[in-house]
Design a protein around this motif. Structure first.
Motif, PDB file in Angstrom:
ATOM      1  N   PHE A 160       0.830  -1.206   0.000  1.00 12.37           N
ATOM      2  CA  PHE A 160       0.000   0.000   0.000  1.00 12.37           C
ATOM      3  C   PHE A 160       0.866   1.258   0.000  1.00 12.37           C
ATOM      4  O   PHE A 160       0.631   2.185  -0.790  1.00 12.37           O
ATOM      5  CB  PHE A 160      -0.921  -0.009   1.218  1.00 12.37           C
ATOM      6  CG  PHE A 160      -1.686   1.270   1.409  1.00 12.37           C
ATOM      7  CD1 PHE A 160      -2.736   1.587   0.571  1.00 12.37           C
ATOM      8  CD2 PHE A 160      -1.354   2.146   2.424  1.00 12.37           C
ATOM      9  CE1 PHE A 160      -3.451   2.769   0.742  1.00 12.37           C
ATOM     10  CE2 PHE A 160      -2.061   3.324   2.605  1.00 12.37           C
ATOM     11  CZ  PHE A 160      -3.112   3.632   1.763  1.00 12.37           C
ATOM     12  N   TYR A 161       1.864   1.301   0.853  1.00 17.42           N
ATOM     13  CA  TYR A 161       2.696   2.501   0.936  1.00 17.42           C
ATOM     14  C   TYR A 161       3.619   2.633  -0.269  1.00 17.42           C
ATOM     15  O   TYR A 161       3.936   3.752  -0.695  1.00 17.42           O
ATOM     16  CB  TYR A 161       3.483   2.491   2.241  1.00 17.42           C
ATOM     17  CG  TYR A 161       2.587   2.622   3.451  1.00 17.42           C
ATOM     18  CD1 TYR A 161       1.925   3.813   3.697  1.00 17.42           C
ATOM     19  CD2 TYR A 161       2.353   1.541   4.305  1.00 17.42           C
ATOM     20  CE1 TYR A 161       1.068   3.940   4.780  1.00 17.42           C
ATOM     21  CE2 TYR A 161       1.504   1.665   5.388  1.00 17.42           C
ATOM     22  CZ  TYR A 161       0.859   2.865   5.624  1.00 17.42           C
ATOM     23  OH  TYR A 161       0.008   2.990   6.691  1.00 17.42           O
ATOM     24  N   LEU A 162       4.035   1.521  -0.829  1.00 17.87           N
ATOM     25  CA  LEU A 162       4.831   1.575  -2.061  1.00 17.87           C
ATOM     26  C   LEU A 162       4.019   2.195  -3.197  1.00 17.87           C
ATOM     27  O   LEU A 162       4.493   3.094  -3.903  1.00 17.87           O
ATOM     28  CB  LEU A 162       5.281   0.163  -2.443  1.00 17.87           C
ATOM     29  CG  LEU A 162       5.913   0.006  -3.834  1.00 17.87           C
ATOM     30  CD1 LEU A 162       7.239   0.756  -3.895  1.00 17.87           C
ATOM     31  CD2 LEU A 162       6.118  -1.461  -4.172  1.00 17.87           C
ATOM     32  N   VAL A 212      10.935  -4.938   1.908  1.00 19.18           N
ATOM     33  CA  VAL A 212       9.483  -4.854   1.986  1.00 19.18           C
ATOM     34  C   VAL A 212       8.825  -5.704   0.906  1.00 19.18           C
ATOM     35  O   VAL A 212       7.697  -6.177   1.075  1.00 19.18           O
ATOM     36  CB  VAL A 212       9.030  -3.377   1.846  1.00 19.18           C
ATOM     37  CG1 VAL A 212       7.523  -3.256   1.737  1.00 19.18           C
ATOM     38  CG2 VAL A 212       9.529  -2.576   3.047  1.00 19.18           C
ATOM     39  N   ILE A 213       9.531  -5.934  -0.201  1.00 18.75           N
ATOM     40  CA  ILE A 213       8.998  -6.714  -1.310  1.00 18.75           C
ATOM     41  C   ILE A 213      10.027  -7.742  -1.753  1.00 18.75           C
ATOM     42  O   ILE A 213      11.230  -7.552  -1.543  1.00 18.75           O
ATOM     43  CB  ILE A 213       8.603  -5.824  -2.506  1.00 18.75           C
ATOM     44  CG1 ILE A 213       9.826  -5.046  -3.015  1.00 18.75           C
ATOM     45  CG2 ILE A 213       7.476  -4.880  -2.127  1.00 18.75           C
ATOM     46  CD1 ILE A 213       9.578  -4.233  -4.262  1.00 18.75           C
ATOM     47  N   PRO A 214       9.595  -8.827  -2.388  1.00 18.87           N
ATOM     48  CA  PRO A 214      10.544  -9.796  -2.949  1.00 18.87           C
ATOM     49  C   PRO A 214      11.256  -9.215  -4.174  1.00 18.87           C
ATOM     50  O   PRO A 214      10.870  -8.180  -4.716  1.00 18.87           O
ATOM     51  CB  PRO A 214       9.644 -10.984  -3.339  1.00 18.87           C
ATOM     52  CG  PRO A 214       8.372 -10.781  -2.608  1.00 18.87           C
ATOM     53  CD  PRO A 214       8.208  -9.306  -2.468  1.00 18.87           C
ATOM     54  N   SER A 261      -8.506   0.456  -2.283  1.00 16.29           N
ATOM     55  CA  SER A 261      -7.345  -0.261  -2.818  1.00 16.29           C
ATOM     56  C   SER A 261      -7.139  -1.627  -2.181  1.00 16.29           C
ATOM     57  O   SER A 261      -6.525  -2.514  -2.775  1.00 16.29           O
ATOM     58  CB  SER A 261      -6.086   0.580  -2.628  1.00 16.29           C
ATOM     59  OG  SER A 261      -5.767   0.702  -1.245  1.00 16.29           O
ATOM     60  N   GLY A 262      -7.627  -1.814  -0.948  1.00 21.91           N
ATOM     61  CA  GLY A 262      -7.379  -3.074  -0.250  1.00 21.91           C
ATOM     62  C   GLY A 262      -5.964  -3.177   0.282  1.00 21.91           C
ATOM     63  O   GLY A 262      -5.518  -4.265   0.650  1.00 21.91           O
ATOM     64  N   GLY A 263      -5.248  -2.051   0.343  1.00 27.56           N
ATOM     65  CA  GLY A 263      -3.866  -2.080   0.816  1.00 27.56           C
ATOM     66  C   GLY A 263      -3.749  -1.862   2.306  1.00 27.56           C
ATOM     67  O   GLY A 263      -3.119  -2.651   3.016  1.00 27.56           O
ATOM     68  N   ALA A 264      -4.372  -0.798   2.822  1.00 29.84           N
ATOM     69  CA  ALA A 264      -4.319  -0.531   4.259  1.00 29.84           C
ATOM     70  C   ALA A 264      -5.280  -1.439   5.014  1.00 29.84           C
ATOM     71  O   ALA A 264      -4.924  -2.041   6.030  1.00 29.84           O
ATOM     72  CB  ALA A 264      -4.649   0.939   4.529  1.00 29.84           C
ATOM     73  N   ASN A 285      -5.974  -2.119  -8.424  1.00 28.76           N
ATOM     74  CA  ASN A 285      -5.562  -3.113  -9.415  1.00 28.76           C
ATOM     75  C   ASN A 285      -4.050  -3.328  -9.402  1.00 28.76           C
ATOM     76  O   ASN A 285      -3.577  -4.450  -9.610  1.00 28.76           O
ATOM     77  CB  ASN A 285      -6.027  -2.677 -10.801  1.00 28.76           C
ATOM     78  CG  ASN A 285      -7.478  -3.030 -11.054  1.00 28.76           C
ATOM     79  OD1 ASN A 285      -7.804  -4.165 -11.383  1.00 28.76           O
ATOM     80  ND2 ASN A 285      -8.364  -2.061 -10.881  1.00 28.76           N
ATOM     81  N   LEU A 286      -3.284  -2.268  -9.148  1.00 30.47           N
ATOM     82  CA  LEU A 286      -1.837  -2.462  -9.049  1.00 30.47           C
ATOM     83  C   LEU A 286      -1.480  -3.304  -7.830  1.00 30.47           C
ATOM     84  O   LEU A 286      -0.616  -4.192  -7.903  1.00 30.47           O
ATOM     85  CB  LEU A 286      -1.122  -1.111  -8.983  1.00 30.47           C
ATOM     86  CG  LEU A 286       0.400  -1.202  -8.813  1.00 30.47           C
ATOM     87  CD1 LEU A 286       1.045  -1.951  -9.980  1.00 30.47           C
ATOM     88  CD2 LEU A 286       1.017   0.185  -8.670  1.00 30.47           C
ATOM     89  N   ILE A 287      -2.136  -3.040  -6.700  1.00 30.51           N
ATOM     90  CA  ILE A 287      -1.866  -3.835  -5.496  1.00 30.51           C
ATOM     91  C   ILE A 287      -2.210  -5.302  -5.739  1.00 30.51           C
ATOM     92  O   ILE A 287      -1.456  -6.202  -5.343  1.00 30.51           O
ATOM     93  CB  ILE A 287      -2.645  -3.263  -4.294  1.00 30.51           C
ATOM     94  CG1 ILE A 287      -2.022  -1.929  -3.866  1.00 30.51           C
ATOM     95  CG2 ILE A 287      -2.647  -4.240  -3.121  1.00 30.51           C
ATOM     96  CD1 ILE A 287      -2.766  -1.228  -2.752  1.00 30.51           C
ATOM     97  N   GLU A 288      -3.335  -5.576  -6.405  1.00 33.27           N
ATOM     98  CA  GLU A 288      -3.695  -6.965  -6.713  1.00 33.27           C
ATOM     99  C   GLU A 288      -2.670  -7.602  -7.649  1.00 33.27           C
ATOM    100  O   GLU A 288      -2.293  -8.769  -7.471  1.00 33.27           O
ATOM    101  CB  GLU A 288      -5.082  -7.009  -7.353  1.00 33.27           C
ATOM    102  CG  GLU A 288      -6.222  -6.724  -6.394  1.00 33.27           C
ATOM    103  CD  GLU A 288      -6.291  -7.719  -5.261  1.00 33.27           C
ATOM    104  OE1 GLU A 288      -5.913  -8.888  -5.464  1.00 33.27           O
ATOM    105  OE2 GLU A 288      -6.700  -7.318  -4.148  1.00 33.27           O
ATOM    106  N   ALA A 289      -2.206  -6.845  -8.651  1.00 34.68           N
ATOM    107  CA  ALA A 289      -1.212  -7.388  -9.580  1.00 34.68           C
ATOM    108  C   ALA A 289       0.101  -7.682  -8.866  1.00 34.68           C
ATOM    109  O   ALA A 289       0.736  -8.720  -9.102  1.00 34.68           O
ATOM    110  CB  ALA A 289      -0.993  -6.410 -10.729  1.00 34.68           C
ATOM    111  N   LEU A 290       0.534  -6.769  -7.987  1.00 30.81           N
ATOM    112  CA  LEU A 290       1.793  -6.985  -7.266  1.00 30.81           C
ATOM    113  C   LEU A 290       1.671  -8.136  -6.274  1.00 30.81           C
ATOM    114  O   LEU A 290       2.624  -8.904  -6.088  1.00 30.81           O
ATOM    115  CB  LEU A 290       2.203  -5.697  -6.543  1.00 30.81           C
ATOM    116  CG  LEU A 290       2.613  -4.528  -7.451  1.00 30.81           C
ATOM    117  CD1 LEU A 290       2.963  -3.303  -6.614  1.00 30.81           C
ATOM    118  CD2 LEU A 290       3.804  -4.913  -8.337  1.00 30.81           C
ATOM    119  N   ARG A 291       0.527  -8.271  -5.628  1.00 30.76           N
ATOM    120  CA  ARG A 291       0.335  -9.419  -4.727  1.00 30.76           C
ATOM    121  C   ARG A 291       0.449 -10.726  -5.499  1.00 30.76           C
ATOM    122  O   ARG A 291       1.109 -11.674  -5.045  1.00 30.76           O
ATOM    123  CB  ARG A 291      -1.044  -9.332  -4.067  1.00 30.76           C
ATOM    124  CG  ARG A 291      -1.107  -8.447  -2.843  1.00 30.76           C
ATOM    125  CD  ARG A 291      -2.518  -8.372  -2.312  1.00 30.76           C
ATOM    126  NE  ARG A 291      -2.588  -7.577  -1.093  1.00 30.76           N
ATOM    127  CZ  ARG A 291      -3.682  -6.998  -0.633  1.00 30.76           C
ATOM    128  NH1 ARG A 291      -4.823  -7.125  -1.317  1.00 30.76           N
ATOM    129  NH2 ARG A 291      -3.667  -6.297   0.479  1.00 30.76           N
TER     130      ARG A 291
END
Length: 461
Positions: A160-162, A212-214, A261-264, A285-291
């Motif tokens: 979310f913060y990214l 924070v991310i792979p 966004s479903g991030g926080a 949609n970006l958060i879903e794609a990155l997940r």
């Protein structure tokens, strides 16, 4: 005797003054009022008491129906239960993103499969709910996280913060480049692309450095696409919403996009309105794609990527439509078949305003001239102190400047239309010229003023 002007005492004058005050306050305070209301509605409402809504759970074995009935009585509408064959199928349902959780009932050691990548708060709710279910049957729940987040993302909100770090600057870059009057449409779009490249690359490596991310470099083009979705769409909205553009863009990409966004807060735990926006807005949609890319072996990332691309194409279409609209207005203005369109003015932000500026003075943060020129006498010598008045085609004065010791003048922030430029001096004949002021294409208009006595002598002869 000096003229004395008294204040209006009552009646019409007082009413007019009150009306002007109300209009001024409405024009200057509408955006903070909009933002204040938006934060109360769009942030306090979805975040003050998040509860699960229709969380999909795969349950192994024939007891799925009984469990669904029990959970529906305890928490109506919170969980949607569907039956799978066994424990492996329950686990696969989570890793394949077909379910949010998988539950395997067992009298002694029931199992719960969860994905922390879907959100820590959702994981906590699932753990609490199914621990209670296990205790009712006398067992002790064993929970297995099949999609853990990166070591540096303990709360599961790193994505979310990214994404947020690249969303707001993409919008703000549009606001700032509206001041760059010497940049045409193409240069501004090229700047948005360059800013998006820098944002996506820097954000990826900073997040990677913080663990924070792979390490999935494919995230860089995905983030870049989202920056363009926000920047190009925002820029494309400017000609159509004018002074209301900040409210429209901030409403889309901040007030509505962030809570949905479903991030926080996981999307399964926000009200239905924001759940409905989740598949549409670029941030979600970006958060879903990155997940999917980071934690689910790129499962189901095609659809969110297509949605982000659709936003990019919509932004490009708006920009092209705005360019066509400007060219059409220029043709009408040139043919004097329509009134000029007022420039974009928004008192909530420092957009370009017509102003006199010093020639050849270009400091960081100052507006670049859109009109320059020199005034000389009949021998070509520069004239200092000549008044330069720029008016619209309807006669409204836009800006007034004075030539310097070199006979030069400059003005900035002029609208993208024809303007009248008048050079006048007490001892010389005035001159008028019609100039087309265009964003990104500085115009120049020089004048040569003849003395008044020479004109009078010619008339006498």
């Amino acid at each position: 005797m000096a003229e004395h002007k008294s204040e209006p005492e009552s009646g019409e004058g007082g009413t007019s003054s009150l009306g002007a005050t109300v209009r001024t306050l409405a024009q200057t305070l509408w955006f903070p009022a909009f933002f204040f209301t938006g934060f109360l509605v769009c942030y306090l409402l979805p975040f003050h008491n998040p509860v699960p809504h229709h969380v999909d759970v795969a349950v192994a074995g024939p007891s799925a129906g009984q469990l669904e009935h029990a959970l529906e009585q305890k928490s109506p509408g919170s969980f949607d239960i569907h039956q799978v064959a066994d424990a492996d199928a329950a686990r696969d349902a989570v890793t394949n993103r077909d379910a949010t959780a998988g539950f395997v009932p067992d009298a002694k050691s029931p199992q719960l499969f969860v994905a922390k990548a879907d959100g820590y708060s959702l994981e906590s709710v699932l753990q609490k709910t199914f621990t209670s279910v296990a205790q009712q049957s006398g067992g002790q729940l064993k929970m297995q996280d099949v999609a853990p987040t990166a070591p540096g993302d303990g709360m599961g909100t790193g994505l979310f913060y990214l994404v947020l770090a690249c969303t707001i600057p993409s919008y703000v870059s549009v606001m700032m480049l509206l001041r760059a009057t010497t940049f045409g449409r193409r240069k501004k779009v090229a700047t948005f692309v360059a800013v998006g490249v820098v944002e996506s690359v820097v954000a990826f490596f900073v997040a990677r450095g913080m663990d924070v991310i792979p390490n999935e470099p494919l995230a860089i083009p995905l983030v870049f696409l989202m920056t363009q979705a926000v920047a190009l769409t925002s820029y494309g909205l400017v000609p159509f919403f004018k002074q209301f553009f900040p409210g429209v863009a901030m409403g889309l990409f901040v007030l509505l996009s962030m809570p949905s966004s479903g991030g926080a807060i996981p999307v399964q735990m926000v009200p239905g309105f924001f759940r409905a926006l989740h598949p549409i807005m670029p941030m979600g949609n970006l958060i879903e794609a990155l997940r999917g890319l980071f934690y689910f072996d790129s499962k189901d990332i095609g659809r969110p990527v297509m949605v982000i691309c659709a936003w990019v194409l919509a932004g490009i279409a708006l920009i092209l439509l705005g360019a066509w609209k400007d060219r059409r207005a220029e043709r009408k203005e040139a043919a004097e078949a329509a009134e000029p369109e007022p420039p974009v003015e928004d008192p909530s932000f420092e957009l370009p305003q017509p102003a006199a500026v010093a020639p050849h003075t270009h400091r960081m943060g100052q507006q670049e001239p859109t009109l320059t020129g020199m005034v000389t006498d009949e021998r070509g010598h520069p004239l200092q102190g000549v008044a330069i008045t720029v008016t619209g085609t309807q006669g409204r004065e836009l800006v007034r400047a004075i030539t310097d010791e070199h006979g030069e003048y400059a003005a900035s922030g002029l609208p993208d239309h024809f303007v009248n430029v008048i050079a006048s001096s007490p001892d010389r004949l005035a001159a008028v010229a019609r100039v087309l002021a265009r964003d990104g294409h500085p115009a120049r208009q020089d004048f040569r003023l003849a003395p008044r006595h020479a004109a009078a002598h010619t008339a006498g002869v």
